[in-house]
Design a protein around this motif. Structure first.
Motif, PDB file in Angstrom:
ATOM      1  N   LEU A   1      20.750  29.439  29.680  1.00  0.00           N
ATOM      2  CA  LEU A   1      20.162  30.774  29.572  1.00  0.00           C
ATOM      3  C   LEU A   1      19.713  31.281  30.938  1.00  0.00           C
ATOM      4  CD1 LEU A   1      18.118  30.341  26.273  1.00  0.00           C
ATOM      5  CD2 LEU A   1      20.179  31.725  26.593  1.00  0.00           C
ATOM      6  N   GLU A   2      19.191  30.398  31.764  1.00  0.00           N
ATOM      7  CA  GLU A   2      18.807  30.782  33.125  1.00  0.00           C
ATOM      8  C   GLU A   2      20.043  31.159  33.944  1.00  0.00           C
ATOM      9  OE1 GLU A   2      14.853  27.845  33.338  1.00  0.00           O
ATOM     10  OE2 GLU A   2      16.749  27.233  34.248  1.00  0.00           O
ATOM     11  N   CYS A   3      21.123  30.409  33.744  1.00  0.00           N
ATOM     12  CA  CYS A   3      22.368  30.721  34.462  1.00  0.00           C
ATOM     13  C   CYS A   3      22.894  32.104  34.075  1.00  0.00           C
ATOM     14  CB  CYS A   3      23.440  29.676  34.136  1.00  0.00           C
ATOM     15  SG  CYS A   3      23.128  28.018  34.772  1.00  0.00           S
ATOM     16  N   ILE A   4      22.865  32.402  32.787  1.00  0.00           N
ATOM     17  CA  ILE A   4      23.375  33.691  32.315  1.00  0.00           C
ATOM     18  C   ILE A   4      22.509  34.838  32.825  1.00  0.00           C
ATOM     19  CG2 ILE A   4      23.848  35.079  30.264  1.00  0.00           C
ATOM     20  CD1 ILE A   4      25.847  32.800  30.793  1.00  0.00           C
ATOM     21  N   ALA A   5      21.197  34.663  32.797  1.00  0.00           N
ATOM     22  CA  ALA A   5      20.304  35.707  33.301  1.00  0.00           C
ATOM     23  C   ALA A   5      20.544  35.967  34.786  1.00  0.00           C
ATOM     24  CB  ALA A   5      18.849  35.306  33.058  1.00  0.00           C
ATOM     25  N   ASP A   6      20.767  34.903  35.547  1.00  0.00           N
ATOM     26  CA  ASP A   6      21.006  35.058  36.982  1.00  0.00           C
ATOM     27  C   ASP A   6      22.358  35.712  37.239  1.00  0.00           C
ATOM     28  OD1 ASP A   6      20.101  34.294  39.793  1.00  0.00           O
ATOM     29  OD2 ASP A   6      22.093  33.370  39.714  1.00  0.00           O
ATOM     30  N   LEU A   7      23.379  35.315  36.466  1.00  0.00           N
ATOM     31  CA  LEU A   7      24.698  35.939  36.624  1.00  0.00           C
ATOM     32  C   LEU A   7      24.616  37.427  36.333  1.00  0.00           C
ATOM     33  CD1 LEU A   7      27.773  35.729  37.029  1.00  0.00           C
ATOM     34  CD2 LEU A   7      27.956  35.135  34.591  1.00  0.00           C
ATOM     35  N   LYS A   8      23.911  37.782  35.301  1.00  0.00           N
ATOM     36  CA  LYS A   8      23.750  39.204  34.942  1.00  0.00           C
ATOM     37  C   LYS A   8      23.088  39.977  36.080  1.00  0.00           C
ATOM     38  CE  LYS A   8      21.721  42.095  31.284  1.00  0.00           C
ATOM     39  NZ  LYS A   8      22.992  42.683  30.775  1.00  0.00           N
ATOM     40  N   ALA A   9      22.023  39.410  36.635  1.00  0.00           N
ATOM     41  CA  ALA A   9      21.313  40.075  37.730  1.00  0.00           C
ATOM     42  C   ALA A   9      22.208  40.227  38.958  1.00  0.00           C
ATOM     43  CB  ALA A   9      20.049  39.296  38.082  1.00  0.00           C
ATOM     44  N   ASN A  10      22.994  39.206  39.260  1.00  0.00           N
ATOM     45  CA  ASN A  10      23.875  39.272  40.433  1.00  0.00           C
ATOM     46  C   ASN A  10      24.995  40.282  40.240  1.00  0.00           C
ATOM     47  OD1 ASN A  10      22.375  37.366  41.824  1.00  0.00           O
ATOM     48  ND2 ASN A  10      23.635  35.639  41.158  1.00  0.00           N
ATOM     49  N   LEU A  11      25.504  40.383  39.021  1.00  0.00           N
ATOM     50  CA  LEU A  11      26.520  41.403  38.739  1.00  0.00           C
ATOM     51  C   LEU A  11      25.930  42.808  38.851  1.00  0.00           C
ATOM     52  CD1 LEU A  11      28.341  39.687  35.740  1.00  0.00           C
ATOM     53  CD2 LEU A  11      29.411  40.321  37.917  1.00  0.00           C
ATOM     54  N   GLN A  12      24.707  42.970  38.382  1.00  0.00           N
ATOM     55  CA  GLN A  12      24.060  44.274  38.477  1.00  0.00           C
ATOM     56  C   GLN A  12      23.881  44.694  39.933  1.00  0.00           C
ATOM     57  OE1 GLN A  12      20.521  43.527  36.172  1.00  0.00           O
ATOM     58  NE2 GLN A  12      21.429  44.273  34.254  1.00  0.00           N
ATOM     59  N   ARG A  13      23.606  43.720  40.799  1.00  0.00           N
ATOM     60  CA  ARG A  13      23.446  44.039  42.223  1.00  0.00           C
ATOM     61  C   ARG A  13      24.747  44.545  42.830  1.00  0.00           C
ATOM     62  NH1 ARG A  13      20.671  38.970  42.069  1.00  0.00           N
ATOM     63  NH2 ARG A  13      18.408  39.304  42.031  1.00  0.00           N
ATOM     64  N   LYS A  14      25.854  44.223  42.215  1.00  0.00           N
ATOM     65  CA  LYS A  14      27.152  44.692  42.704  1.00  0.00           C
ATOM     66  C   LYS A  14      27.656  45.888  41.892  1.00  0.00           C
ATOM     67  CE  LYS A  14      28.927  40.582  45.033  1.00  0.00           C
ATOM     68  NZ  LYS A  14      29.179  41.274  46.332  1.00  0.00           N
ATOM     69  N   GLY A  15      26.763  46.539  41.162  1.00  0.00           N
ATOM     70  CA  GLY A  15      27.115  47.751  40.435  1.00  0.00           C
ATOM     71  C   GLY A  15      27.817  47.496  39.109  1.00  0.00           C
ATOM     72  N   SER A  16      27.755  46.278  38.626  1.00  0.00           N
ATOM     73  CA  SER A  16      28.392  45.932  37.364  1.00  0.00           C
ATOM     74  C   SER A  16      27.319  45.423  36.401  1.00  0.00           C
ATOM     75  CB  SER A  16      29.480  44.877  37.610  1.00  0.00           C
ATOM     76  OG  SER A  16      30.161  44.549  36.413  1.00  0.00           O
ATOM     77  N   ASP A  17      27.722  44.644  35.416  1.00  0.00           N
ATOM     78  CA  ASP A  17      26.781  44.058  34.471  1.00  0.00           C
ATOM     79  C   ASP A  17      27.523  42.985  33.687  1.00  0.00           C
ATOM     80  OD1 ASP A  17      24.486  43.547  32.975  1.00  0.00           O
ATOM     81  OD2 ASP A  17      24.078  45.672  32.596  1.00  0.00           O
ATOM     82  N   LEU A  18      26.776  42.208  32.922  1.00  0.00           N
ATOM     83  CA  LEU A  18      27.368  41.176  32.089  1.00  0.00           C
ATOM     84  C   LEU A  18      27.249  41.588  30.626  1.00  0.00           C
ATOM     85  CD1 LEU A  18      28.652  38.307  32.015  1.00  0.00           C
ATOM     86  CD2 LEU A  18      26.333  37.422  31.664  1.00  0.00           C
ATOM     87  N   VAL A  19      28.379  41.676  29.956  1.00  0.00           N
ATOM     88  CA  VAL A  19      28.399  41.946  28.523  1.00  0.00           C
ATOM     89  C   VAL A  19      28.208  40.611  27.798  1.00  0.00           C
ATOM     90  CG1 VAL A  19      29.795  42.806  26.593  1.00  0.00           C
ATOM     91  CG2 VAL A  19      29.883  43.952  28.833  1.00  0.00           C
ATOM     92  N   VAL A  20      27.255  40.567  26.888  1.00  0.00           N
ATOM     93  CA  VAL A  20      26.918  39.324  26.189  1.00  0.00           C
ATOM     94  C   VAL A  20      27.155  39.504  24.696  1.00  0.00           C
ATOM     95  CG1 VAL A  20      25.089  37.667  25.669  1.00  0.00           C
ATOM     96  CG2 VAL A  20      25.213  38.709  27.943  1.00  0.00           C
TER      97      VAL A  20
END
Length: 561
Positions: A88-107
């Motif tokens: 869960l920590e990995c997924i939250a961090d991946l989502k945040a990093n994608l957002q920093r690049k103008g994207s997001d993580l669909v879950v």
């Protein structure tokens, strides 16, 4: 094969979304990137390709219900609470990093082969949609890939990204993979180039405008209890790419700990005796190539020695076990392993329960098993010993141990875990079938004063120095003064191996015979006890150099831990 058990009810319900999906004209080609065990942005070829070739990119992670069922033979929770927390920590961090690049993580909660076709229908995506993911090699994951290919009706592509060496660069076909690690290493090391890392641009292509990103599930959603952090844990780190890259920076540049890794890797207490990379590697939060190239830079700018080499050496072990899984397929999970034949394993569940709970009466084994239960982590030295104890002293089905590790370990990787258990059981890639660890001698060698035991087995915390390793030999005076009552406050050993006796009251001990003490460094005639009898050390031959290490990688020979 997927494990048999009742599917969690939460996964039977569709994801609730707010608002209505607005049907729009079909968007130009979309790249759906399915994240699995590659939870990072750096050196991620899947997202690199989608971003390069598509006008829109949809990063996706599915919480697959099959990952939260029971293990195949013994029905342990396949993903225990420690690994779930890390995930869960990995997924939250991946989502945040994608957002920093103008994207997001669909879950989504669901099976990828169901989720992706549904997404394509809801978003009105056509056959020009590209579905790309990192390639896996074991049966369950391959079945997902096959089902996706059949059901998504889109362009489907997999990329290779788990290993240091790309499989296409190997100097042999997988069917010709040597069955002994040293032969593999000699063919690959220095002869196969390491590819450069993929570099993503500062911003990624946008998501389709009408997609609902969803939310990351909670422990309650997964029907799990959230574990706390144990203050004694040797792995006090969080999941995610950010934490992984921070650890890489600290272990190399901030502390220079990598320069002494070979000398400290057999430690058992604290965060700094080993790299602790294995958990992030298992989840794909850090690329092995990233580690390799950072160490190359460190060697050029600081120092190059056996320790810096040893980390790379162990990454190569990790490669090897993944290739072994490719070569042998489901034999990796057979009772007889990859060597075949018929092996009669015991299934004494009372003995297994004692091992599982750290109540075998053998303090070194018990301390390691309790650390695992409390933290989801165990040193490489500990893993080798508890595995040997299960398969060689208790003679229990190795799959009991492998499936318990699968459930408990934060750094579980299917190839490394099962490959290492086969190795320990004598039915894998170890050319010496009868290897057995003398767990008493090993405890004395690597925890001579018993500090590790006292840390994790509080019943024995008042037993002074190394005598704690053979508490059953202690006099009544020692037991009474330490508050230990064998059979009551701490169990008698459930088995006794004959080779243990040569390390009790041996000459050179600083303790009296009446105290049941012993020293940890010398053998019967004052010489080194290392390498004697059934519990001998692993030697220094080229063939066994990777097996002796006590790494910080996965279990025996596979990942920097």
């Amino acid at each position: 094969m997927f494990r048999s058990s009742v599917i969690l009810q939460v996964f039977l319900k569709p994801l609730k979304v707010t608002g209505r999906l607005k049907m729009t004209a079909r968007p130009s080609n979309v790249g759906i990137v399915l994240f699995r065990n590659d939870l990072r942005i750096h050196d991620n070829e899947a997202i690199f390709l989608a971003n390069k070739n598509c006008s829109q990119v949809l990063p996706l992670y599915c919480f697959d219900p099959r990952h939260f069922q029971g293990t195949y033979h013994y029905n342990f929770p396949k993903t225990g609470s420690h690994r779930a927390k890390f995930l869960l920590e990995c997924i939250a961090d991946l989502k945040a990093n994608l957002q920093r690049k103008g994207s997001d993580l669909v879950v989504r909660l669901g099976k990828p082969e169901n989720v992706i076709p549904e997404l394509m229908t809801n978003l009105n995506l056509g056959t020009d949609t590209m579905v790309v993911m990192q390639k896996e090699v074991t049966d369950e994951e391959l079945k997902v890939e096959k089902a996706l290919k059949e059901k998504s009706k889109s362009k489907f592509e997999t990329v290779w990204g788990h290993t240091l060496h790309h499989k296409e660069d190997l100097p042999f076909q997988i069917k010709h993979l040597p069955d002994v690690y040293t032969q593999f290493r000699k063919k690959v090391e220095g002869n196969t180039p390491i590819r450069k890392c993929f570099q993503l641009p500062d911003s990624l292509k946008p998501l389709p405008s009408n997609v609902e990103v969803g939310t990351i599930p909670t422990f309650q959603d997964l029907h799990l209890s959230e574990p706390g952090r144990n203050p004694n844990s040797a792995f006090p780190f969080s999941g995610g790419e950010s934490a992984a890259l921070e650890r890489l920076e600290n272990y190399l540049w901030a502390s220079d700990n990598v320069s002494t890794y070979k000398e400290t890797r057999n430690g058992m207490i604290g965060a700094e005796y080993s790299t602790k990379f294995s958990s992030w590697l298992a989840h794909g939060c850090i690329s092995p190539r990233k580690i390799y190239w950072e160490i190359q830079k460190y060697e050029q700018e600081r120092t190059a020695n056996q320790s810096t080499y040893w980390v790379i050496f162990e990454l190569l072990w990790r490669d090897y076990f993944r290739l072994v899984a490719m070569k042998f397929g489901n034999q990796l999970f057979f009772s007889s392993g990859i060597k075949g034949g018929h092996v009669q394993w015991k299934k004494n569940m009372l003995h297994f329960k004692a091992w599982q709970e750290g109540k075998t009466g053998v303090p070194y084994v018990d301390a390691n098993m309790r650390e695992l239960a409390a933290s989801g982590f165990m040193s490489n030295r500990g893993r080798q010993n508890v595995a040997s104890f299960l398969t060689k002293d208790l003679e229990l089905d190795w799959r009991l141990g492998a499936e318990w590790f699968e459930s408990m370990l934060i750094d579980h990787d299917v190839c490394s875990n099962y490959g290492n258990w086969l190795y320990s059981a004598g039915i894998g890639n170890d050319p010496r079938e009868n290897r057995k660890f003398n767990v008493v001698k090993q405890g004395l060698d690597y925890d001579g004063q018993g500090e590790y035991i006292r840390l994790w087995v509080p019943e024995l915390k008042e037993v002074k120095d190394g005598r704690v390793h053979c508490i059953w030999t202690a006099s009544k005076t020692i037991l009474d003064s330490s508050g230990v009552s064998l059979g009551e406050t701490y169990p008698y050993p459930i088995v006794m191996a004959p080779e243990w006796s040569r390390h009790v009251n041996r000459p050179g001990s600083s303790h009296s015979a009446s105290g049941g003490g012993f020293s940890s460094g010398k053998g019967p005639r004052g010489g080194s006890a290392r390498g004697r009898g059934g519990g001998r050390g692993r030697g220094h031959s080229d063939q066994s150099v990777g097996q002796k290490r006590g790494i910080d990688f996965y279990f025996k020979n596979s990942t920097p831990r």
